[in-house]
Enzyme design. Structure first.
Site, PDB file in Angstrom:
ATOM      1  CG  ASP A 183       0.543  -1.978   6.228  1.00 29.93           C
ATOM      2  OD1 ASP A 183      -0.372  -1.997   7.071  1.00 29.93           O
ATOM      3  OD2 ASP A 183       0.435  -1.440   5.110  1.00 29.93           O
ATOM      4  CD  GLN A 236      -6.887  -4.167   4.491  1.00 28.73           C
ATOM      5  OE1 GLN A 236      -7.808  -4.791   5.036  1.00 28.73           O
ATOM      6  NE2 GLN A 236      -7.059  -2.953   4.014  1.00 28.73           N
ATOM      7  CB  CYS A 272      -3.586   3.325  -1.700  1.00 28.62           C
ATOM      8  SG  CYS A 272      -4.813   4.587  -1.425  1.00 28.62           S
ATOM      9  CE  LYS A 316      -7.166   0.388   6.450  1.00 26.33           C
ATOM     10  NZ  LYS A 316      -7.954   0.745   5.266  1.00 26.33           N
ATOM     11  CG  HIS A 325      -1.900   0.999   1.369  1.00 26.31           C
ATOM     12  ND1 HIS A 325      -1.641   2.309   1.704  1.00 26.31           N
ATOM     13  CD2 HIS A 325      -3.242   0.923   1.173  1.00 26.31           C
ATOM     14  CE1 HIS A 325      -2.773   2.981   1.721  1.00 26.31           C
ATOM     15  NE2 HIS A 325      -3.756   2.167   1.403  1.00 26.31           N
TER      16      HIS A 325
HETATM   17  C1  LIG Z   1      -2.436  -2.599   3.599  1.00 19.91           C
HETATM   18  C2  LIG Z   1      -2.767  -1.210   4.036  1.00 19.91           C
HETATM   19  N1  LIG Z   1      -1.831  -0.482   4.630  1.00 19.91           N
HETATM   20  C3  LIG Z   1      -2.053   0.771   5.056  1.00 19.91           C
HETATM   21  C4  LIG Z   1      -3.280   1.353   4.878  1.00 19.91           C
HETATM   22  C5  LIG Z   1      -3.496   2.746   5.365  1.00 19.91           C
HETATM   23  O1  LIG Z   1      -4.443   2.782   6.359  1.00 19.91           O
HETATM   24  P1  LIG Z   1      -4.918   4.204   6.932  1.00 19.91           P
HETATM   25  O2  LIG Z   1      -5.454   4.966   5.785  1.00 19.91           O
HETATM   26  O3  LIG Z   1      -5.939   3.849   7.947  1.00 19.91           O
HETATM   27  O4  LIG Z   1      -3.709   4.825   7.517  1.00 19.91           O
HETATM   28  C6  LIG Z   1      -4.295   0.639   4.249  1.00 19.91           C
HETATM   29  C7  LIG Z   1      -5.612   1.265   4.000  1.00 19.91           C
HETATM   30  O5  LIG Z   1      -6.394   0.823   3.214  1.00 19.91           O
HETATM   31  C8  LIG Z   1      -4.035  -0.695   3.840  1.00 19.91           C
HETATM   32  O6  LIG Z   1      -4.973  -1.412   3.235  1.00 19.91           O
END
Ligand SMILES: Cc1ncc(COP(=O)(O)O)c(C=O)c1O
Length: 402
Positions: free
Chosen positions: A191, A194, A357, A217, A114
């Protein structure tokens, strides 16, 4: 089980909500916990000495304790509240990356990242002269273990990998990456955006040095997230942001900092958000990961099997349902993903469309954009069928014949 009844939005809106990877809905108990905080315990936490401020501090710190237990961290010093996973990842990049890397060092990221777990490392590489190394995925979104072994070497100082891809839904081989990176003395940032909401995560077992995730989430409010970090590493890091709340003593020229975890929580904190995250954790514990995992697997398999019957639909990533943890991205022949999402919207079926993203991944896989359905445990078989029925009719709605 009908968990939707716990979520007011499902009584208010007749919808099939399948954008849970972007953000989940909130159960009443979470909404009420945050409201109760503001109605009964609101004051600026961590500074006031009067009883209301102490109640606010207690509520905030109680939430930290819940997060600590949820991921089995050793100490509350290892739990830093942030705004979201993005801020948690930036915290590590700025406070650890910029201060510990030099020209020629290597940062391992994955092509499936991401943007939130890629751009901070691009910045560290630019500013330190470190080199970004990519684990490229195969066409099914998997990592080749030999490629992982080739990429991680003595120069690897950081590996930043997502637990589960937000595009393919694949759980990655982070255990192997952690083992290899630790052998060469580097650190691993997971990260967990998910991952943490969808499976039990024990940070002492995974041994990752950092894990980032977002409250929104996993049924908590927006604007609250978390960085888990090993105490020994956090202790030696400089603050990310500075100002109020995170200090011990301040003179005209300099300052000493507060103890962990407050050293990393500058300014007035999001106590209401933290309380909502604590309540979301209580709620998830009451549902239980046995149910959450089983239900999400069942829905994913049903959706995967039904979509697989449609020749015009192409699922991105793994060829079996088991390779998709609650996330199915796909394209439909001749229909732009934005049109898919808009057509489904007319039937109150809400899915995501776009690059998610993760532009480098889509480019690597040769797709411009995709549609994505993502599940939470409160989704039902009817949701899946309503979604699949809508997808079945997408091409005819665009004016194509059979
Ligand atoms: C794999 C992953 N990492 C990071 C993020 C970023 O999350 P946030 O926008 O809550 O910071 C997301 C958001 O969809 C994600 O799917």
């Amino acid at each position: 089980m009908n968990y939707k009844k716990d979520f007011p939005i499902f009584s208010n809106i007749d919808m099939t909500y399948l954008d849970n990877a972007a953000t989940t809905q909130r159960p009443l108990c979470v909404l009420e916990a945050e409201k109760k905080f503001y109605e009964t315990a609101n004051a600026n936490p961590l500074r006031g000495l009067y009883s209301l401020a102490i109640a606010a501090t207690d509520a905030y710190e109680e939430a930290r304790e819940k997060v600590k237990n949820f991921i089995n961290a050793k100490s509350i010093k290892e739990i830093i509240f942030t705004r979201n996973a993005t801020e948690a990842l930036n915290l590590v990049a700025y406070s650890y990356g910029l201060n510990n890397l030099k020209a020629g060092d290597e940062i391992v990221v994955s092509i499936t990242a991401h943007h939130s777990n890629l751009l901070p490392w691009q910045m560290v590489a630019r500013q330190t002269g470190a080199v970004l190394r990519f684990i490229d995925c195969e066409s099914d979104g998997s990592f080749d273990k030999d490629k992982i072994r080739d990429i991680i070497n003595d120069k690897t100082k950081i590996a930043a990998i997502e637990m589960v891809s937000n595009v393919t839904g694949r759980e990655h081989e982070y255990d192997l990456i952690i083992e290899l990176v630790h052998k060469v003395g580097g650190i691993v940032v997971l990260d967990g955006a998910q991952g943490v909401p969808h499976m039990p995560v024990d940070v002492q077992k995974t041994e990752a040095d950092f894990v980032a995730f977002s409250g929104h989430k996993m049924m908590a409010a927006m604007g609250i997230g978390c960085l888990y970090g090993k105490e020994s590493i956090l202790e030696n890091m400089q603050p990310f942001l500075s100002g109020g709340e995170m200090i011990e003593y301040v003179t005209r020229e300099s300052a000493t900092y507060a103890e962990l975890p407050h050293k990393f929580e500058a300014g007035t904190v999001n106590a209401g958000g933290a309380v909502s995250l604590g309540a979301a954790i209580d709620y998830m514990n009451s549902v239980g990961f046995d149910y959450i995992v089983k239900q999400e697997e069942m829905l994913t398999k049903m959706c995967f099997d039904e979509l697989s019957k449609l020749p015009e639909v192409h699922i991105i990533g793994g060829k079996t349902a088991e390779e998709h943890m609650g996330i199915i991205s796909f394209t439909v022949d001749g229909v732009h993903p934005h049109d898919i999402a808009s057509i489904l919207d007319t039937q109150n079926v809400f899915i995501r469309a776009g690059h998610h993203c993760a532009q480098p991944l889509l480019k690597h896989l040769g797709v411009m954009s995709s549609a994505r359905a993502s599940f939470a445990f409160y989704n039902t078989e009817e949701d899946v069928m309503r979604f699949v029925d809508s997808i079945r009719n997408v091409r005819s709605q665009m004016g194509y014949g059979k």
